[in-house]
Design a protein around this motif. Structure first.
Motif, PDB file in Angstrom:
ATOM      1  N   UNK A  89       0.847  -1.195   0.000  1.00 26.65           N
ATOM      2  CA  UNK A  89       0.000   0.000   0.000  1.00 26.65           C
ATOM      3  C   UNK A  89       0.882   1.244   0.000  1.00 26.65           C
ATOM      4  N   UNK A  90       0.430   2.247  -0.690  1.00 27.01           N
ATOM      5  CA  UNK A  90       1.173   3.501  -0.786  1.00 27.01           C
ATOM      6  C   UNK A  90       1.983   3.608  -2.055  1.00 27.01           C
ATOM      7  N   UNK A  91       2.415   2.468  -2.605  1.00 29.14           N
ATOM      8  CA  UNK A  91       3.200   2.511  -3.833  1.00 29.14           C
ATOM      9  C   UNK A  91       2.402   3.151  -4.959  1.00 29.14           C
ATOM     10  N   UNK A  92       1.114   2.804  -5.047  1.00 30.60           N
ATOM     11  CA  UNK A  92       0.283   3.311  -6.130  1.00 30.60           C
ATOM     12  C   UNK A  92       0.210   4.835  -6.116  1.00 30.60           C
ATOM     13  N   UNK A 138       0.262  14.087  -2.259  1.00 31.50           N
ATOM     14  CA  UNK A 138       1.220  14.502  -1.233  1.00 31.50           C
ATOM     15  C   UNK A 138       0.579  14.460   0.149  1.00 31.50           C
ATOM     16  N   UNK A 139      -0.620  15.005   0.276  1.00 27.53           N
ATOM     17  CA  UNK A 139      -1.330  14.990   1.562  1.00 27.53           C
ATOM     18  C   UNK A 139      -1.583  13.549   2.000  1.00 27.53           C
ATOM     19  N   UNK A 140      -2.060  12.720   1.088  1.00 33.01           N
ATOM     20  CA  UNK A 140      -2.315  11.313   1.395  1.00 33.01           C
ATOM     21  C   UNK A 140      -1.050  10.642   1.922  1.00 33.01           C
ATOM     22  N   UNK A 145       2.114   8.419   6.389  1.00 35.85           N
ATOM     23  CA  UNK A 145       3.489   8.215   6.845  1.00 35.85           C
ATOM     24  C   UNK A 145       4.442   7.700   5.787  1.00 35.85           C
ATOM     25  N   UNK A 146       4.020   7.731   4.517  1.00 36.43           N
ATOM     26  CA  UNK A 146       4.901   7.289   3.440  1.00 36.43           C
ATOM     27  C   UNK A 146       5.887   8.373   3.014  1.00 36.43           C
ATOM     28  N   UNK A 147       5.543   9.608   3.283  1.00 41.32           N
ATOM     29  CA  UNK A 147       6.434  10.751   3.072  1.00 41.32           C
ATOM     30  C   UNK A 147       6.673  11.385   4.436  1.00 41.32           C
ATOM     31  N   UNK A 148       7.853  11.913   4.622  1.00 40.93           N
ATOM     32  CA  UNK A 148       8.136  12.647   5.846  1.00 40.93           C
ATOM     33  C   UNK A 148       8.583  14.044   5.486  1.00 40.93           C
TER      34      UNK A 148
END
Length: 155
Positions: A89-92, A138-140, A145-148
């Motif tokens: 999850x998150x890769x997409x 970006x917000x998602x 927690x996939x971006x910091x």
């Protein structure tokens, strides 16, 4: 509204490339949506699919109006929705965000090679969609927690 002036060679080239890119992204989105178990991600990708599908149809209409060949592009036969999910999850959404980074630059180049109002409007519309999806992605990714953030308050 389609302009009465003939397409320039640069407009034909950028539209052809844009059509290929967008039909490929539609197929990728269809696979991602099929494999996603996160409703928020599905909503982001589904919204992008609808917007891009509209622009693919607009490009087809422009080519048809010009009497030009409509590219074949990528079709549903080019993707197997039953293929296993090979990512977390998150890769997409990360993938979509990176595509939107690239798209922002491409639309700037394409609009600079456009002369007809309808072609310029097409790339302006795609730019708006790109910026909106980039923000949503970006917000998602931050919320999940996939971006910091690279906060200035680091000690």
């Amino acid at each position: 509204m389609i302009d009465k002036n003939p397409l320039s060679s640069s407009e034909v080239g950028t539209l052809w490339l844009t059509y290929q890119e967008k039909t490929m992204i539609l197929r990728i989105l269809e696979y991602f949506i099929e494999k996603s178990d996160d409703q928020e991600a599905i909503n982001i990708m589904g919204g992008l699919w609808q917007e891009l599908h509209y622009y693919v149809q607009q490009i087809e209409k422009i080519f048809e109006h010009e009497g030009a060949a409509v590219p074949i592009g990528f079709t549903k036969a080019d993707v197997h929705l039953d293929a296993p999910k090979l990512y977390d999850n998150g890769f997409d959404i990360m993938f979509i965000r990176i595509l939107k980074e690239i798209s922002m630059g491409m639309y700037t180049i394409n609009i600079n090679m456009s002369y007809r109002d309808d072609i310029i409007n097409l790339y302006e519309g795609l730019t708006t969609i790109t910026q909106n999806i980039y923000k949503l992605a970006t917000v998602y990714l931050l919320e999940k927690g996939f971006l910091t953030r690279d906060d200035a308050k680091k000690q």
